[in-house]
Design a protein around this motif. Structure first.
Motif, PDB file in Angstrom:
ATOM      1  N   ILE A   1     -54.979 -17.718   5.556  1.00 28.77           N
ATOM      2  CA  ILE A   1     -54.042 -16.537   5.475  1.00 28.77           C
ATOM      3  C   ILE A   1     -55.018 -15.343   5.762  1.00 28.77           C
ATOM      4  N   GLU A   2     -54.364 -14.296   6.503  1.00 32.30           N
ATOM      5  CA  GLU A   2     -55.377 -13.285   6.775  1.00 32.30           C
ATOM      6  C   GLU A   2     -56.058 -12.579   5.854  1.00 32.30           C
ATOM      7  N   ALA A   3     -57.225 -12.241   5.905  1.00 31.30           N
ATOM      8  CA  ALA A   3     -58.044 -11.710   4.770  1.00 31.30           C
ATOM      9  C   ALA A   3     -57.434 -10.421   4.108  1.00 31.30           C
ATOM     10  N   SER A   4     -56.677  -9.503   5.091  1.00 33.81           N
ATOM     11  CA  SER A   4     -56.129  -8.221   4.605  1.00 33.81           C
ATOM     12  C   SER A   4     -54.835  -8.868   3.551  1.00 33.81           C
TER      13      SER A   4
ATOM     14  N   SER B   1     -49.826 -21.323 -17.177  1.00 34.74           N
ATOM     15  CA  SER B   1     -50.692 -20.868 -18.166  1.00 34.74           C
ATOM     16  C   SER B   1     -51.889 -20.050 -17.692  1.00 34.74           C
ATOM     17  N   GLY B   2     -52.338 -20.534 -16.541  1.00 39.35           N
ATOM     18  CA  GLY B   2     -53.493 -19.776 -16.091  1.00 39.35           C
ATOM     19  C   GLY B   2     -53.367 -19.942 -14.535  1.00 39.35           C
ATOM     20  N   LEU B   3     -54.529 -18.997 -13.871  1.00 39.84           N
ATOM     21  CA  LEU B   3     -54.179 -18.803 -12.298  1.00 39.84           C
ATOM     22  C   LEU B   3     -55.620 -19.288 -11.922  1.00 39.84           C
ATOM     23  N   PHE B   4     -55.698 -20.258 -10.985  1.00 40.04           N
ATOM     24  CA  PHE B   4     -57.041 -20.628 -10.299  1.00 40.04           C
ATOM     25  C   PHE B   4     -56.872 -20.418  -8.749  1.00 40.04           C
ATOM     26  N   VAL B   5     -57.907 -19.352  -8.425  1.00 40.09           N
ATOM     27  CA  VAL B   5     -58.032 -19.014  -7.133  1.00 40.09           C
ATOM     28  C   VAL B   5     -59.499 -19.503  -6.410  1.00 40.09           C
ATOM     29  N   PRO B   6     -59.654 -20.724  -6.030  1.00 36.45           N
ATOM     30  CA  PRO B   6     -60.707 -21.201  -5.350  1.00 36.45           C
ATOM     31  C   PRO B   6     -61.191 -20.492  -4.180  1.00 36.45           C
TER      32      PRO B   6
ATOM     33  N   PHE C   1     -51.782 -26.555 -20.873  1.00 37.89           N
ATOM     34  CA  PHE C   1     -52.335 -25.520 -20.189  1.00 37.89           C
ATOM     35  C   PHE C   1     -51.876 -25.942 -18.635  1.00 37.89           C
ATOM     36  N   ILE C   2     -51.287 -25.311 -18.170  1.00 34.64           N
ATOM     37  CA  ILE C   2     -50.868 -25.431 -16.545  1.00 34.64           C
ATOM     38  C   ILE C   2     -51.554 -24.447 -15.787  1.00 34.64           C
ATOM     39  N   ASN C   3     -52.729 -24.862 -15.237  1.00 37.01           N
ATOM     40  CA  ASN C   3     -53.469 -23.947 -14.208  1.00 37.01           C
ATOM     41  C   ASN C   3     -53.026 -23.980 -12.783  1.00 37.01           C
ATOM     42  N   ALA C   4     -52.372 -22.972 -12.584  1.00 34.05           N
ATOM     43  CA  ALA C   4     -51.705 -23.174 -11.058  1.00 34.05           C
ATOM     44  C   ALA C   4     -52.614 -22.442 -10.230  1.00 34.05           C
ATOM     45  N   ARG C   5     -53.074 -23.363  -9.318  1.00 34.49           N
ATOM     46  CA  ARG C   5     -54.144 -23.378  -8.254  1.00 34.49           C
ATOM     47  C   ARG C   5     -53.388 -22.507  -6.884  1.00 34.49           C
ATOM     48  N   ALA C   6     -53.716 -21.371  -6.535  1.00 38.25           N
ATOM     49  CA  ALA C   6     -53.136 -20.764  -5.362  1.00 38.25           C
ATOM     50  C   ALA C   6     -54.325 -20.598  -4.173  1.00 38.25           C
ATOM     51  N   ASP C   7     -53.906 -21.556  -3.219  1.00 37.79           N
ATOM     52  CA  ASP C   7     -54.895 -21.924  -2.198  1.00 37.79           C
ATOM     53  C   ASP C   7     -54.782 -20.691  -1.114  1.00 37.79           C
ATOM     54  N   VAL C   8     -54.659 -19.483  -1.392  1.00 36.27           N
ATOM     55  CA  VAL C   8     -54.593 -18.552  -0.661  1.00 36.27           C
ATOM     56  C   VAL C   8     -55.879 -18.278   0.308  1.00 36.27           C
TER      57      VAL C   8
ATOM     58  N   SER D   1     -50.909 -27.134   0.803  1.00 35.81           N
ATOM     59  CA  SER D   1     -50.098 -26.895   1.997  1.00 35.81           C
ATOM     60  C   SER D   1     -48.483 -26.879   1.914  1.00 35.81           C
ATOM     61  N   GLY D   2     -48.146 -26.900   0.760  1.00 35.06           N
ATOM     62  CA  GLY D   2     -46.866 -26.765   0.284  1.00 35.06           C
ATOM     63  C   GLY D   2     -46.357 -25.055   0.200  1.00 35.06           C
ATOM     64  N   THR D   3     -45.062 -24.793  -0.216  1.00 33.47           N
ATOM     65  CA  THR D   3     -44.811 -23.516  -0.559  1.00 33.47           C
ATOM     66  C   THR D   3     -45.107 -23.373  -1.841  1.00 33.47           C
ATOM     67  N   PRO D   4     -45.357 -21.856  -1.907  1.00 39.34           N
ATOM     68  CA  PRO D   4     -45.385 -21.279  -3.548  1.00 39.34           C
ATOM     69  C   PRO D   4     -44.129 -21.888  -4.281  1.00 39.34           C
ATOM     70  N   GLU D   5     -42.872 -21.649  -3.564  1.00 41.81           N
ATOM     71  CA  GLU D   5     -41.652 -21.966  -4.361  1.00 41.81           C
ATOM     72  C   GLU D   5     -41.707 -23.240  -4.678  1.00 41.81           C
ATOM     73  N   LEU D   6     -42.321 -24.180  -4.120  1.00 46.25           N
ATOM     74  CA  LEU D   6     -42.199 -25.802  -4.414  1.00 46.25           C
ATOM     75  C   LEU D   6     -43.023 -25.739  -5.647  1.00 46.25           C
ATOM     76  N   LEU D   7     -44.315 -25.303  -5.779  1.00 46.00           N
ATOM     77  CA  LEU D   7     -45.211 -25.107  -6.703  1.00 46.00           C
ATOM     78  C   LEU D   7     -44.320 -24.724  -7.879  1.00 46.00           C
ATOM     79  N   ALA D   8     -43.744 -23.515  -7.888  1.00 41.98           N
ATOM     80  CA  ALA D   8     -42.983 -23.063  -8.915  1.00 41.98           C
ATOM     81  C   ALA D   8     -42.133 -23.986  -9.659  1.00 41.98           C
ATOM     82  N   ASP D   9     -41.411 -24.665  -8.539  1.00 36.71           N
ATOM     83  CA  ASP D   9     -40.272 -25.798  -9.178  1.00 36.71           C
ATOM     84  C   ASP D   9     -40.918 -27.003  -9.981  1.00 36.71           C
TER      85      ASP D   9
END
Length: 265
Positions: free
Chosen positions: A152-155, A174-179, A140-147, A115-123
């Motif tokens: 968020i709109e499907a489009s 190191s990696g991207l996680f998109v559940p 190995f930092i697996n960054a989870r993007a909860d998009v 529920s935070g901002t992407p910028e906060l996760l980047a920090d």
């Protein structure tokens, strides 16, 4: 010469599909390891439930650390831990938790924007990378993007995922996680747009294994699915016992006392 676990864990993302049957304590980790897993991963939900807490950064850090230390004691495989949002909105505090996990023997973490901002996760990622580098560990930092989980709109989901991937890579992920991303076209588009190894999660509609490999997915997580099935069995068998005084597995797989005891020895 033994390969360091952080080096090995990174290498497991370089080719093929790393499959992680998420565990929640030392016992479940031993069972997963015995099935032939190449690495271990916790599920935040499963760990929380096993301690009687809800998922969502409510588990006391002391219990998280006790769980992690138990897994490291019981198993020799590389371990990555679901650290949720780092248990704090303060990047320094999230990095301090990562430092504790590294000191316990962990070589990977998941950390989410939620529920935070992407910028906060980047920090947070930048702070965590600095802590890991100071310890000489290539975490190995697996960054989870909860998009796909946050309305968020499907489009807009694919492009927003790509935007976040670039932000997180620049911060040191190191990696991207998109559940919850399951559509082949979405997966293929994201893979082409980022250099980060892509992690997807088991969910209705996710492509079969062979297709995930063809698409270039590097990691498949079970998430909380195994834990959900296990707790479902506990619920059903407990009700049966209280109703009838019997425990009839009715075709459910069972590990006998001797097999389990030997595995835990």
């Amino acid at each position: 010469m033994q390969v360091r676990h952080d080096v090995l864990f990174h290498a497991l993302h370089a080719d093929g599909l790393l499959m992680l049957a998420n565990c929640w304590d030392a016992g479940s980790a031993r069972i997963v390891a015995a099935t032939g897993a190449k690495a271990l991963a916790t599920s935040s939900a499963a760990v929380a439930w096993s301690h009687g807490f809800a998922d969502g950064s409510t588990l006391p850090r002391a219990l998280l650390m006790a769980c992690v230390k138990g897994i490291v004691r019981a198993c020799s495989l590389p371990l990555t831990v679901d650290a949720e949002d780092g248990y704090s909105d303060d990047p320094a505090q999230a990095a301090a938790l990562a430092g504790e996990l590294i000191d316990a023997g962990v070589v990977g973490i998941n950390i989410e924007d939620g529920s935070g901002t992407p910028e906060l996760l980047a920090d947070k990622i930048r702070a965590i990378r600095a802590v890991a580098d100071a310890r000489g560990v290539n975490l190995f930092i697996n960054a989870r993007a909860d998009v796909y989980l946050r309305g968020i709109e499907a489009s807009e989901r694919v492009q927003e995922t790509i935007r976040r991937a670039a932000l997180y890579e620049a911060a040191g992920a190191s990696g991207l996680f998109v559940p919850a991303m399951v559509a082949e076209d979405d997966i293929a588009t994201v893979i082409k747009a980022t250099r980060l190894p892509l992690n997807v999660m088991v969910r209705d509609g996710v492509p079969p294994l062979a297709r995930l490999v063809q698409l270039g997915v590097r990691r498949l997580s079970a998430g909380s699915a195994i834990s959900e099935a296990m707790f479902g069995c506990v619920d059903a068998l407990s009700r049966q016992f209280l109703d009838s005084g019997k425990v009839n597995e009715a075709g459910l797989p069972r590990m006998g006392y001797g097999a389990l005891n030997n595995l835990m020895t």
